[in-house]
Design a protein around this motif. Sequence first.
Motif, PDB file in Angstrom:
ATOM      1  N   HIS A 546      23.790  41.664  39.929  1.00  0.00           N
ATOM      2  CA  HIS A 546      23.373  42.260  38.638  1.00  0.00           C
ATOM      3  C   HIS A 546      21.896  42.166  38.472  1.00  0.00           C
ATOM      4  N   ILE A 547      21.352  41.086  38.711  1.00  0.00           N
ATOM      5  CA  ILE A 547      19.957  41.074  38.448  1.00  0.00           C
ATOM      6  C   ILE A 547      19.030  41.878  39.533  1.00  0.00           C
ATOM      7  N   ALA A 548      19.403  41.760  40.979  1.00  0.00           N
ATOM      8  CA  ALA A 548      19.120  42.496  41.938  1.00  0.00           C
ATOM      9  C   ALA A 548      19.195  43.940  41.695  1.00  0.00           C
ATOM     10  N   PHE A 549      20.430  44.253  41.337  1.00  0.00           N
ATOM     11  CA  PHE A 549      20.431  45.925  41.079  1.00  0.00           C
ATOM     12  C   PHE A 549      19.940  46.316  39.734  1.00  0.00           C
ATOM     13  N   ALA A 550      19.580  45.397  38.902  1.00  0.00           N
ATOM     14  CA  ALA A 550      18.450  45.962  37.669  1.00  0.00           C
ATOM     15  C   ALA A 550      17.197  46.071  38.080  1.00  0.00           C
ATOM     16  N   PHE A 551      16.576  45.227  39.034  1.00  0.00           N
ATOM     17  CA  PHE A 551      15.619  45.672  39.907  1.00  0.00           C
ATOM     18  C   PHE A 551      15.365  46.979  40.463  1.00  0.00           C
ATOM     19  N   VAL A 552      16.330  47.166  41.159  1.00  0.00           N
ATOM     20  CA  VAL A 552      16.444  48.469  42.140  1.00  0.00           C
ATOM     21  C   VAL A 552      16.444  49.546  40.868  1.00  0.00           C
ATOM     22  N   ARG A 553      17.134  49.470  40.075  1.00  0.00           N
ATOM     23  CA  ARG A 553      17.288  50.719  38.996  1.00  0.00           C
ATOM     24  C   ARG A 553      15.769  51.037  38.572  1.00  0.00           C
ATOM     25  N   GLN A 554      15.031  49.688  38.316  1.00  0.00           N
ATOM     26  CA  GLN A 554      13.498  49.890  37.696  1.00  0.00           C
ATOM     27  C   GLN A 554      12.548  50.233  38.769  1.00  0.00           C
ATOM     28  N   GLY A 555      13.135  50.502  40.071  1.00  0.00           N
ATOM     29  CA  GLY A 555      12.021  50.592  41.215  1.00  0.00           C
ATOM     30  C   GLY A 555      11.391  49.558  41.805  1.00  0.00           C
ATOM     31  N   GLU A 556      11.742  48.187  41.420  1.00  0.00           N
ATOM     32  CA  GLU A 556      11.120  47.105  42.312  1.00  0.00           C
ATOM     33  C   GLU A 556      11.911  46.630  43.304  1.00  0.00           C
ATOM     34  N   HIS A 557      11.800  47.016  44.338  1.00  0.00           N
ATOM     35  CA  HIS A 557      12.694  46.724  45.544  1.00  0.00           C
ATOM     36  C   HIS A 557      12.439  45.398  46.047  1.00  0.00           C
ATOM     37  N   ASP A 558      10.932  45.144  46.144  1.00  0.00           N
ATOM     38  CA  ASP A 558      10.597  43.718  46.590  1.00  0.00           C
ATOM     39  C   ASP A 558      11.193  42.643  45.793  1.00  0.00           C
ATOM     40  N   LYS A 559      11.197  42.897  44.572  1.00  0.00           N
ATOM     41  CA  LYS A 559      12.014  41.902  43.657  1.00  0.00           C
ATOM     42  C   LYS A 559      13.436  41.783  43.826  1.00  0.00           C
ATOM     43  N   ALA A 560      14.164  42.799  44.048  1.00  0.00           N
ATOM     44  CA  ALA A 560      15.308  42.953  44.413  1.00  0.00           C
ATOM     45  C   ALA A 560      15.686  41.957  45.623  1.00  0.00           C
ATOM     46  N   HIS A 561      14.872  42.375  46.724  1.00  0.00           N
ATOM     47  CA  HIS A 561      15.194  41.452  47.868  1.00  0.00           C
ATOM     48  C   HIS A 561      14.805  40.235  47.666  1.00  0.00           C
ATOM     49  N   ASP A 562      13.675  39.831  46.867  1.00  0.00           N
ATOM     50  CA  ASP A 562      13.525  38.371  46.676  1.00  0.00           C
ATOM     51  C   ASP A 562      14.743  37.885  46.151  1.00  0.00           C
ATOM     52  N   MET A 563      15.365  38.219  45.138  1.00  0.00           N
ATOM     53  CA  MET A 563      16.644  37.798  44.167  1.00  0.00           C
ATOM     54  C   MET A 563      17.692  37.705  45.440  1.00  0.00           C
ATOM     55  N   LEU A 564      17.936  38.718  46.368  1.00  0.00           N
ATOM     56  CA  LEU A 564      18.977  38.464  47.318  1.00  0.00           C
ATOM     57  C   LEU A 564      18.724  37.337  48.033  1.00  0.00           C
ATOM     58  N   ARG A 565      17.360  37.109  48.505  1.00  0.00           N
ATOM     59  CA  ARG A 565      17.144  35.754  49.473  1.00  0.00           C
ATOM     60  C   ARG A 565      17.429  34.742  48.442  1.00  0.00           C
ATOM     61  N   ARG A 566      17.119  34.737  47.316  1.00  0.00           N
ATOM     62  CA  ARG A 566      17.264  33.389  46.625  1.00  0.00           C
ATOM     63  C   ARG A 566      18.976  33.220  46.419  1.00  0.00           C
ATOM     64  N   MET A 567      19.399  34.252  46.493  1.00  0.00           N
ATOM     65  CA  MET A 567      20.834  34.114  46.321  1.00  0.00           C
ATOM     66  C   MET A 567      21.338  33.118  47.306  1.00  0.00           C
ATOM     67  N   HIS A 568      21.157  33.745  48.625  1.00  0.00           N
ATOM     68  CA  HIS A 568      21.538  33.274  49.811  1.00  0.00           C
ATOM     69  C   HIS A 568      21.039  31.659  49.976  1.00  0.00           C
ATOM     70  N   SER A 569      19.633  31.571  49.742  1.00  0.00           N
ATOM     71  CA  SER A 569      19.226  29.982  49.873  1.00  0.00           C
ATOM     72  C   SER A 569      19.677  29.136  48.878  1.00  0.00           C
ATOM     73  N   GLU A 570      19.828  29.378  47.716  1.00  0.00           N
ATOM     74  CA  GLU A 570      20.120  28.551  46.399  1.00  0.00           C
ATOM     75  C   GLU A 570      21.697  28.230  46.440  1.00  0.00           C
ATOM     76  N   SER A 571      22.621  29.453  46.546  1.00  0.00           N
ATOM     77  CA  SER A 571      24.021  29.236  46.332  1.00  0.00           C
ATOM     78  C   SER A 571      24.676  29.743  47.586  1.00  0.00           C
ATOM     79  N   ASN A 572      24.190  30.193  48.839  1.00  0.00           N
ATOM     80  CA  ASN A 572      24.753  30.414  49.918  1.00  0.00           C
ATOM     81  C   ASN A 572      25.731  31.571  49.971  1.00  0.00           C
TER      82      ASN A 572
END
Length: 586
Positions: A546-572
């Motif tokens: 939900h946080i990543a998609f909220a960034f996408v809707r605001q046009g902040e694609h880099d932050k969305a990618h960062d959140m997805l990478r964080r999702m994988h690194s922190e919670s696998n």
Amino acid sequence: MVSKLYSNQLLSQSSIKVKKSVLLTHEDDHFFGSVTKAHEQQKFDQLQYRKKERRHKRKATEAKTKIKGSDLVFEKKDNIYTDAVFLPDIEKKQYYNVKKGRIMSHQQKENIMVRETRDGYLDIFDKEDPHYWGLTLQVMNDVEDLIFDDRQWMRDQKVGKDPLEYMIKQKWDFNIVNFTRVLFILAVQGRKQDCQKFFEQTQQEYRVVPDTFTYSAVMQACALQGDFASCNKYLHQIVETHGLVPSVHNYGCVVQSYIKANKLDEAIHVVEMLREHDIPTDVVMHTMLLQGFIKDGQLTRAWKHFQFMQTRYAIMPDSVCYNVMMNAAAVGGEVEKAISMYYQFEPRGLFPDSTTFNTLIKACSKRLSHRKQSFEFADQMEKQGFRPNIYTLNSLILACAKDGNVERGYKVLEKMRFYDIKPNEYTYNVMFFGFAQNQKIDPTRQSQNIVNAQSLLDQMHQSELQVSTATINSFLQVFTNAADKHMEAIHNFRTKYVKFGVPHDSHSYGNLIYMFAKLGRVDRCIEYLEEMIQLDMKPLYDSYKHIAFAFVRQGEHDKAHDMLRRMHSESNYLMAPVDIRFFQKC
């Protein structure tokens, strides 16, 4: 060829670890050798008994079945139990079938027509629908139909530490029949140690020589606790100490003990050994195996064994076995397969019971395309005389909740009151979920849904049901799914959990993250995400999404990618394919 390969593969995979714990191995030729000849004699005796039994039943069918007054009370002849005994319940105007647990309304009873056929059957059918097969019953049934009622009686018995005092109080003679009866009571009540102690006491103090039925009682107590070592010990005593032929139930207890101990490979190994030595198995034993596979999540293995029991072991499944496999289909999301199995009941001469319909209703309630059918099966269930229980009505409420149909959900609650069924925690949780779903569908009812949810929560608290974290999470969703109730949602997040003394969990925070992501308040989402991590909670996959998609809707694609990478690194977590496609479109 296929079955032989399957057998060799199965035995080769389990031979190393099984030999350490299973007492029934290929090396036990002396054990099976002593059993085989006795089994041949037992088969011959059973054949002669069945011939005699068939003659006895043919004579019994000639007896006229009486209908006393306006109540369908069927006569019992020569210890052959008739199928239906309807007793009047004046207060509820319903008629209860003692053995089958069926309920027949007063209006249905008025439409019933009874007719005796030439071959000794009693046809009971609806006057408006003479071809309705579900009301056609046979005059005679096996005495096994009374087992359920007998076990319920055993659970209710109050046997103290000294079972002999209980026998004296009941005025039972001290003989092997009554000793065995007490052993079964202790077994059904889960008192394994007391059962074993009393079993030894009867042999030492009263010189009782146990038979296979007596051993079944103490083995049943051990099997229910997963004590496979004791079950194997008693099985060897039957053969080597007393020179008896173990019954199918004795072997079944050994299999059940391994299943309870979650040793499914050992259980299937024992069944294979029985087959190789021409020792009969029964449908109960195979049904227990199927239940073990399903409980362990091995659905594919369960379906494979369901086929093998028919082709390899030549055992036809009964209605209980079909119910188990219908549940496997429901658990696996294969609603069509569950419905298909239901329509096989009539061609196979089987009769559905309340479990059959509950399984169908549960399966249909979880699939959008079949939710309407869940109510159709519920109507059919009542038409065939089965009373809905808490599981039936909870499944119907779930179907309503998933569609956000709170009005129909209230009608199901009214049905609970009609049948004098008290709602449980799951009932209220699903109703809150229904209000939350309705918040997305009908914005005009948002305030009313909140009032109704608060009223149900108060009602649940007054009924002294336990209010859990899951309950408050479902209640909180009614606010977080609304359009403009974020202040009330935060207030309830801070106060309701404290009021009922339950902790927050990942779903609690996930509800708030979903709400603020929907409002575009990504800063608040990240605050709650960080708070979860500080409390050593693992965030949900949906929270990151939900946080990543909220960034996408605001046009902040880099932050969305960062959140997805964080999702994988922190919670696998890995992104689901459907979310990947949505993310690519954005």
